[in-house]
Design a protein around this motif. Structure first.
Motif, PDB file in Angstrom:
ATOM      1  N   GLN A  65       0.843  -1.187   0.000  1.00  0.00           N
ATOM      2  CA  GLN A  65       0.000   0.000   0.000  1.00  0.00           C
ATOM      3  C   GLN A  65       0.882   1.243   0.000  1.00  0.00           C
ATOM      4  N   SER A  66       0.376   2.286  -0.652  1.00  0.00           N
ATOM      5  CA  SER A  66       1.067   3.579  -0.597  1.00  0.00           C
ATOM      6  C   SER A  66       0.052   4.693  -0.777  1.00  0.00           C
ATOM      7  N   PRO A  67       0.330   5.887  -0.220  1.00  0.00           N
ATOM      8  CA  PRO A  67       1.458   6.166   0.658  1.00  0.00           C
ATOM      9  C   PRO A  67       1.220   5.599   2.064  1.00  0.00           C
ATOM     10  N   ARG A  68       2.182   5.688   2.950  1.00  0.00           N
ATOM     11  CA  ARG A  68       2.015   5.233   4.323  1.00  0.00           C
ATOM     12  C   ARG A  68       1.293   6.288   5.145  1.00  0.00           C
ATOM     13  N   TYR A  69       1.567   7.538   4.855  1.00  0.00           N
ATOM     14  CA  TYR A  69       0.937   8.635   5.588  1.00  0.00           C
ATOM     15  C   TYR A  69       0.527   9.724   4.595  1.00  0.00           C
ATOM     16  N   LYS A  70      -0.564  10.423   4.932  1.00  0.00           N
ATOM     17  CA  LYS A  70      -1.012  11.521   4.095  1.00  0.00           C
ATOM     18  C   LYS A  70      -1.753  12.519   4.970  1.00  0.00           C
ATOM     19  N   ILE A  71      -1.377  13.783   4.845  1.00  0.00           N
ATOM     20  CA  ILE A  71      -2.079  14.851   5.546  1.00  0.00           C
ATOM     21  C   ILE A  71      -2.624  15.800   4.490  1.00  0.00           C
ATOM     22  N   ILE A  72      -3.926  16.059   4.537  1.00  0.00           N
ATOM     23  CA  ILE A  72      -4.546  16.974   3.581  1.00  0.00           C
ATOM     24  C   ILE A  72      -5.504  17.887   4.328  1.00  0.00           C
ATOM     25  N   GLU A  73      -5.872  18.961   3.645  1.00  0.00           N
ATOM     26  CA  GLU A  73      -6.872  19.857   4.216  1.00  0.00           C
ATOM     27  C   GLU A  73      -8.260  19.389   3.786  1.00  0.00           C
ATOM     28  N   TRP A 126      -3.321   3.677  -3.004  1.00  0.00           N
ATOM     29  CA  TRP A 126      -3.040   2.609  -3.953  1.00  0.00           C
ATOM     30  C   TRP A 126      -2.775   1.300  -3.221  1.00  0.00           C
ATOM     31  N   CYS A 127      -3.201   0.193  -3.825  1.00  0.00           N
ATOM     32  CA  CYS A 127      -3.000  -1.124  -3.239  1.00  0.00           C
ATOM     33  C   CYS A 127      -2.631  -2.132  -4.316  1.00  0.00           C
ATOM     34  N   ASN A 128      -1.627  -2.934  -4.028  1.00  0.00           N
ATOM     35  CA  ASN A 128      -1.253  -4.049  -4.899  1.00  0.00           C
ATOM     36  C   ASN A 128      -1.374  -5.331  -4.085  1.00  0.00           C
ATOM     37  N   PRO A 129      -2.339  -6.189  -4.399  1.00  0.00           N
ATOM     38  CA  PRO A 129      -2.572  -7.384  -3.575  1.00  0.00           C
ATOM     39  C   PRO A 129      -1.564  -8.485  -3.861  1.00  0.00           C
ATOM     40  N   ILE A 130      -1.694  -9.557  -3.121  1.00  0.00           N
ATOM     41  CA  ILE A 130      -0.844 -10.723  -3.355  1.00  0.00           C
ATOM     42  C   ILE A 130      -1.216 -11.329  -4.710  1.00  0.00           C
ATOM     43  N   SER A 131      -0.200 -11.713  -5.444  1.00  0.00           N
ATOM     44  CA  SER A 131      -0.411 -12.291  -6.765  1.00  0.00           C
ATOM     45  C   SER A 131      -1.294 -13.533  -6.665  1.00  0.00           C
ATOM     46  N   GLY A 132      -2.328 -13.557  -7.499  1.00  0.00           N
ATOM     47  CA  GLY A 132      -3.220 -14.709  -7.496  1.00  0.00           C
ATOM     48  C   GLY A 132      -4.425 -14.564  -6.593  1.00  0.00           C
ATOM     49  N   HIS A 133      -4.423 -13.533  -5.735  1.00  0.00           N
ATOM     50  CA  HIS A 133      -5.588 -13.295  -4.882  1.00  0.00           C
ATOM     51  C   HIS A 133      -6.634 -12.519  -5.679  1.00  0.00           C
ATOM     52  N   ALA A 134      -7.733 -13.203  -5.984  1.00  0.00           N
ATOM     53  CA  ALA A 134      -8.759 -12.579  -6.814  1.00  0.00           C
ATOM     54  C   ALA A 134      -9.604 -11.569  -6.044  1.00  0.00           C
ATOM     55  N   THR A 135      -9.678 -11.743  -4.734  1.00  0.00           N
ATOM     56  CA  THR A 135     -10.564 -10.896  -3.936  1.00  0.00           C
ATOM     57  C   THR A 135      -9.761  -9.816  -3.227  1.00  0.00           C
ATOM     58  N   LYS A 193      -8.065  -4.141 -14.475  1.00  0.00           N
ATOM     59  CA  LYS A 193      -7.351  -5.351 -14.862  1.00  0.00           C
ATOM     60  C   LYS A 193      -7.303  -6.386 -13.736  1.00  0.00           C
ATOM     61  N   GLY A 194      -8.104  -6.189 -12.706  1.00  0.00           N
ATOM     62  CA  GLY A 194      -8.207  -7.190 -11.661  1.00  0.00           C
ATOM     63  C   GLY A 194      -6.970  -7.371 -10.800  1.00  0.00           C
ATOM     64  N   VAL A 195      -6.084  -6.365 -10.777  1.00  0.00           N
ATOM     65  CA  VAL A 195      -4.877  -6.485  -9.947  1.00  0.00           C
ATOM     66  C   VAL A 195      -4.834  -5.328  -8.959  1.00  0.00           C
ATOM     67  N   ASP A 196      -4.144  -4.231  -9.330  1.00  0.00           N
ATOM     68  CA  ASP A 196      -4.034  -3.076  -8.448  1.00  0.00           C
ATOM     69  C   ASP A 196      -5.388  -2.413  -8.252  1.00  0.00           C
ATOM     70  N   SER A 197      -5.487  -1.693  -7.121  1.00  0.00           N
ATOM     71  CA  SER A 197      -6.714  -0.960  -6.855  1.00  0.00           C
ATOM     72  C   SER A 197      -6.371   0.416  -6.307  1.00  0.00           C
ATOM     73  N   THR A 198      -7.244   1.374  -6.576  1.00  0.00           N
ATOM     74  CA  THR A 198      -7.102   2.701  -5.994  1.00  0.00           C
ATOM     75  C   THR A 198      -8.412   3.074  -5.308  1.00  0.00           C
ATOM     76  N   LEU A 199      -8.275   3.764  -4.197  1.00  0.00           N
ATOM     77  CA  LEU A 199      -9.411   4.287  -3.445  1.00  0.00           C
ATOM     78  C   LEU A 199      -9.242   5.804  -3.401  1.00  0.00           C
ATOM     79  N   LYS A 200     -10.270   6.530  -3.763  1.00  0.00           N
ATOM     80  CA  LYS A 200     -10.186   7.993  -3.811  1.00  0.00           C
ATOM     81  C   LYS A 200     -11.247   8.623  -2.922  1.00  0.00           C
ATOM     82  N   ILE A 201     -10.879   9.734  -2.322  1.00  0.00           N
ATOM     83  CA  ILE A 201     -11.818  10.523  -1.540  1.00  0.00           C
ATOM     84  C   ILE A 201     -11.798  11.943  -2.106  1.00  0.00           C
TER      85      ILE A 201
END
Lengths: 114, 112
Positions: free
Chosen positions: A6-14, A22-31, A71-79
């Motif tokens: 996962q990245s970043p480790r820390y984030k400060i915003i207003e 961002w997240c990159n799961p274990i290879s082969g983990h579909a869920t 592509k069923g691998v990396d994921s991003t979460l946005k706010i």
């Protein structure tokens, strides 16, 4: 095997700014899962993906949160826009597509909204 | 909605003592899992116990499951300072085989 990255480790915003995790799961983990953990509480599920499809996003505040898993691998979460109450640790986890199997979590992103 | 809840919320013991944490849940489950979280880190899967199992061991960990009482316990024997962490029980959400819901955790402090 490599863990969940996962990245970043820390984030400060207003407040009212936008942020992405961002997240990159274990290879082969579909869920893949995104959890929100507020200080002093247990993790709360935001969204579950199976490959690149959404299985459950019923607890995702869709007016400000969005997530994708291209592509069923990396994921991003946005706010966008962030609120003070979004301050929390955002955890990504993955698991193989079988029952009775534990999750592997990343180290999380600690978000502070000021 | 939250399914499992841990008890106690906080536990402080001396190194070498045993630590017991309990978890209660509300609906029928097919498994129950325990996780550990060190400060500032992600959760680490410790052990999974299936609904047809009553007890399971892993190293210094012993987990019991009583489906009639809808409760589970985690015993850590001969505790070490490195066991200091938060411990969470997790159960599958109603209607889902794989989505987990977590309790609020037990904060264990092992004093050297």
């Amino acid at each position: 095997e490599a863990g969940v990255a996962q990245s970043p480790r820390y984030k400060i915003i207003e407040k009212r700014q936008s942020v992405a995790f961002w997240c990159n799961p274990i290879s082969g983990h579909a869920t893949l899962y995104w959890y929100q953990q507020i200080l002093g509480q247990g993790p709360k599920l935001l969204i579950q993906f199976q490959n690149n499809g959404v299985v459950d996003d019923s607890q995702l505040p869709k007016d400000r949160f969005s997530a994708e898993r291209l592509k069923g691998v990396d994921s991003t979460l946005k706010i966008q826009p962030a609120k003070l109450e979004d301050s929390a640790v955002y955890l990504c986890a993955s698991s193989p597509p079988v029952t009775n199997y534990g999750y592997t979590f990343g180290s999380g992103t600690r978000l502070t909204v000021v | 909605s939250q399914q499992g809840e841990e008890d106690p919320q906080a536990l402080s013991i001396q190194e070498g003592e045993n630590a017991t944490m309990n978890c209660s849940y509300k609906t029928s489950i097919n498994n129950l899992q325990w996780y550990r979280q060190n400060s500032g880190r992600g959760l680490v899967h410790l052990i999974l116990i299936r609904s047809n199992e009553r007890e399971k061991h892993s190293g210094r960990l012993r987990v019991t499951l009583d489906t009639s009482k809808k409760s589970s316990s985690l015993l850590i024997t001969a505790s070490r300072a490195a066991d200091t962490a938060s411990y969470f029980c997790a159960t599958p959400m109603s209607g889902s085989a794989r989505q987990l819901t977590f309790g609020s955790g037990t904060q264990l402090t092992v004093l050297p």
